[in-house]
Scaffold this motif. Structure first.
Motif, short mmCIF file in Angstrom:
data_model
loop_
_atom_site.label_atom_id
_atom_site.label_comp_id
_atom_site.label_asym_id
_atom_site.label_seq_id
_atom_site.Cartn_x
_atom_site.Cartn_y
_atom_site.Cartn_z
N ARG A 134 4.25 4.06 10.78
CA ARG A 134 3.46 2.87 10.52
C ARG A 134 4.41 1.75 10.09
O ARG A 134 4.87 1.71 8.95
CB ARG A 134 2.42 3.18 9.43
CG ARG A 134 1.17 2.29 9.47
CD ARG A 134 1.46 0.91 8.96
NE ARG A 134 0.31 0.02 9.03
CZ ARG A 134 0.26 -1.09 9.77
NH1 ARG A 134 1.28 -1.43 10.55
NH2 ARG A 134 -0.80 -1.87 9.73
N CYS A 178 -1.70 7.08 5.48
CA CYS A 178 -1.99 5.65 5.56
C CYS A 178 -3.42 5.42 5.07
O CYS A 178 -4.31 6.23 5.31
CB CYS A 178 -1.85 5.18 7.01
SG CYS A 178 -2.11 3.40 7.18
N ALA A 179 -3.62 4.28 4.38
CA ALA A 179 -4.96 3.90 3.91
C ALA A 179 -5.95 3.83 5.06
O ALA A 179 -7.15 4.00 4.88
CB ALA A 179 -4.90 2.56 3.19
N ALA A 191 1.22 2.82 1.93
CA ALA A 191 1.68 1.43 1.86
C ALA A 191 2.66 1.16 0.71
O ALA A 191 3.44 0.21 0.78
CB ALA A 191 0.49 0.49 1.73
N TYR A 205 -5.05 -3.69 1.87
CA TYR A 205 -5.04 -2.38 1.20
C TYR A 205 -5.84 -2.39 -0.10
O TYR A 205 -5.36 -1.98 -1.16
CB TYR A 205 -3.59 -1.92 0.96
CG TYR A 205 -2.86 -1.66 2.25
CD1 TYR A 205 -3.24 -0.60 3.08
CD2 TYR A 205 -1.81 -2.48 2.66
CE1 TYR A 205 -2.61 -0.39 4.29
CE2 TYR A 205 -1.16 -2.25 3.87
CZ TYR A 205 -1.57 -1.22 4.67
OH TYR A 205 -0.94 -0.99 5.87
MO MO Z 1 -0.46 2.33 5.89
#
Ligand code: MO
Ligand code: MTE
Length: 380
Positions: free
Chosen positions: A44, A91-92, A204, A229
Motif C-alpha cells: 500500500r 490496512c484500514a 497507516a 483514516y
Molecule cells: Mo492503509
C-alpha cells in the motif's frame, strides 16, 4: 514519470492501482502460510517508492533535549540490540469492497487481503529514544511520536503519521525501527532501509522509508493523520463530514475472513463435509480466542481450530500482534443446494464482529469488519 524507478513485483498480486502501487495477494493463497512471503505481502503506497542509498541514509530524531540527532543505518544496527517480532499489518481499508456494495465509498477497492503477517527485526524505538536522551521531563509536554517518510508528492510533502507517546515508550509496546522483514533487508516496497512497525496499530501509522521522528506535543499534521483514516457514522456524508470531530484510527477492531472456499465455487454433496479456512486478528495486542463458523448463514455455529503460530507458541498477554489462521470441517446440511458460509472472531476482551455492514458503513470505507460471508453451491 516519478514512477519509472519502481521495483518489480510478483505477478500473482492483484493490482488495485499501479501508480502509486497498491496490490493484495489472491485470497486463495493468503492463508497458505502463517508468515506471508514478502513478495506477496500486500503493498500500500500513497506515493512513488523512494530510492534510498543505505550509505547516505540518515534517520533524524527531533524533540529530544539535546537537539536534533542524526543516525546512520549502521549505527542503528550496531548500537542497539536487534529485536524480532511477528506482527500482522492491516490496512484500514481492508474489505472496503464489501462497504462499496452497500453504498459507494471513496478509496481503493480492497478485497479481504489488505492484511498480511511477517516477522520484523530492528531496533526498539523505546531504546533508541532513551539512548538519545528521552527523559520523563520530556513526557510532561510530549504526547505523540510523529513519523515522516522519504516518499514525497510533487509539492515535496512527505507521507507522515503519528502514534501516542505511551505506545512508543511502553516496554510492552514492541514498536520497532525495523530494517528486516522475514529475515532479509526490507524490500523496497516495504520501506527499505527502515520502517517503523507499530504492532496492533493500523497500517497507516507503520511509516515506511522512515526519514524523521519527532517527539511532539501534537499529532502529525499530515493529511493522512488529520483528514483521512478516521471513522464516521453511516449518516455522515461528504457535505457534513468534519474530520476534526473524530480521532485518528490507531488500534484496529477485531477482524476475520474466509479464504477458502472461494465465493461462487462448489462442493460435492458426496464429500459430506466442507473444509473452511481463514484468518483472524485483533488490534491492540488483543488475542483472538475463538472463531465461529456457520454454513447456514448464521443460524447454527461451529468452533474452528486456531493455529496461533508456526511454532505453536502462545503470545504474551496483551502482545498478540500476529494473526491466527483457522480451519474447520463442517458437515454438509441435508438437502442444502447452497451454503452461506459465515465467520466471526472473538478476542480476549470478548469483542466480536458486527453481523452486517450497513450499521458500520462510513464514507471512507474504513474499519470494515462485519461477519464475512461466502456463498458456495452444493453439487449432487
Ligand atoms: Mo492503509
Ligand atoms: N509509509 C510511507 N512512507 N508511505 C506510505 O504510502 N502507507 C501506509 C503505511 N506506511 C505508507 C506508509 C499504509 S496506509 C499502509 S496500510 C502500510 O504502510 C502498508 O504497508 P505495506 O505496504 O508494507 O503492506
Amino acid at each position: 514519470d516519478p514512477y519509472s524507478g519502481e521495483p518489480s513485483r510478483h505477478p500473482a498480486l492483484q493490482i488495485n492501482s499501479l501508480k502509486p502501487f497498491n496490490a493484495e495477494p489472491p485470497a486463495s493463497v493468503l492463508a497458505d502460510n502463517y508468515i506471508t512471503p514478502s513478495a506477496i505481502f500486500f503493498k500500500r503506497n500513497h506515493l512513488p517508492v523512494p530510492k534510498v542509498d543505505p550509505e547516505t541514509y540518515r534517520l533524524e530524531i527531533e524533540g529530544l533535549p539535546g537537539g536534533v540527532v542524526s543516525v546512520t543505518l549502521s549505527e542503528l544496527k550496531s548500537r542497539f540490540p536487534k529485536h524480532t517480532i511477528t506482527a500482522t499489518l492491516q490496512c484500514a481499508g481492508n474489505r472496503r469492497s464489501e462497504m462499496n456494495k452497500v453504498k459507494q465509498v471513496k478509496g481503493l477497492n480492497w478485497g479481504i487481503a489488505a492484511i498480511s503477517n511477517a516477522t520484523w527485526s530492528g531496533a526498539s524505538l523505546r531504546e533508541v529514544l532513551l539512548h538519545y536522551g528521552f527523559t520523563p521531563e520530556v513526557a510532561i509536554n510530549a504526547k505523540h511520536i510523529q513519523f515522516e517518510g522519504l516518499d514525497k508528492d510533487v509539492t515535496g510533502t512527505a507521507y507522515g503519521a503519528s502514534i501516542n507517546l505511551n505506545k512508543a515508550l511502553s516496554e510492552e509496546g514492541d514498536v520497532l525501527l525495523a530494517y528486516e522483514m522475514n529475515g532479509e533487508d526490507l524490500p523496497p516496497d516495504h520501506g527499505y532501509p527502515v520502517r517503523v512497525v507499530v504492532p496492533g496499530v493500523v497500517g497507516a501509522r507503520n511509516v515506511k522509508w522512515l526519514g524523521r521522528i519527532v517527539v511532539s506535543h501534537e499529532e502529525s499534521k499530515s493529511h493522512w493523520q488529520q483528514n483521512d483514516y478516521k471513522g464516521f457514522s453511516p449518516g455522515t456524508d461528504w457535505d457534513t463530514v468534519d474530520f476534526k470531530s473524530a480521532p485518528a484510527i490507531q488500534e484496529l477492531p477485531i477482524q476475520s475472513a474466509i479464504t477458502h472456499p472461494a465465493e461462487g465455487s462448489s462442493v460435492e454433496r458426496g464429500d459430506e463435509e466442507v473444509t473452511i479456512k481463514g484468518y483472524a486478528w485483533s488490534g491492540g495486542g488483543r488475542e483472538v480466542v475463538r472463531v465461529d463458523v456457520s454454513v447456514d448463514g448464521g443460524n447454527t455455529w461451529h468452533v474452528a481450530k486456531l493455529h496461533s503460530s508456526d511454532l505453536g507458541r502462545n503470545p504474551a498477554p496483551g502482545r498478540a500482534w500476529a494473526w491466527k489462521l483457522w480451519e474447520i470441517d463442517v458437515p454438509l446440511p441435508d438437502g442444502a443446494q447452497e451454503l452461506e458460509i459465515v465467520c466471526k472472531a472473538v478476542d480476549n476482551s470478548y469483542n466480536t464482529q458486527p453481523d452486517t455492514v450497513g450499521p458500520i458503513w462510513n464514507l471512507r470505507g474504513v474499519l470494515s469488519n462485519a461477519w464475512h460471508r461466502v456463498k458456495v453451491k452444493v453439487k449432487d
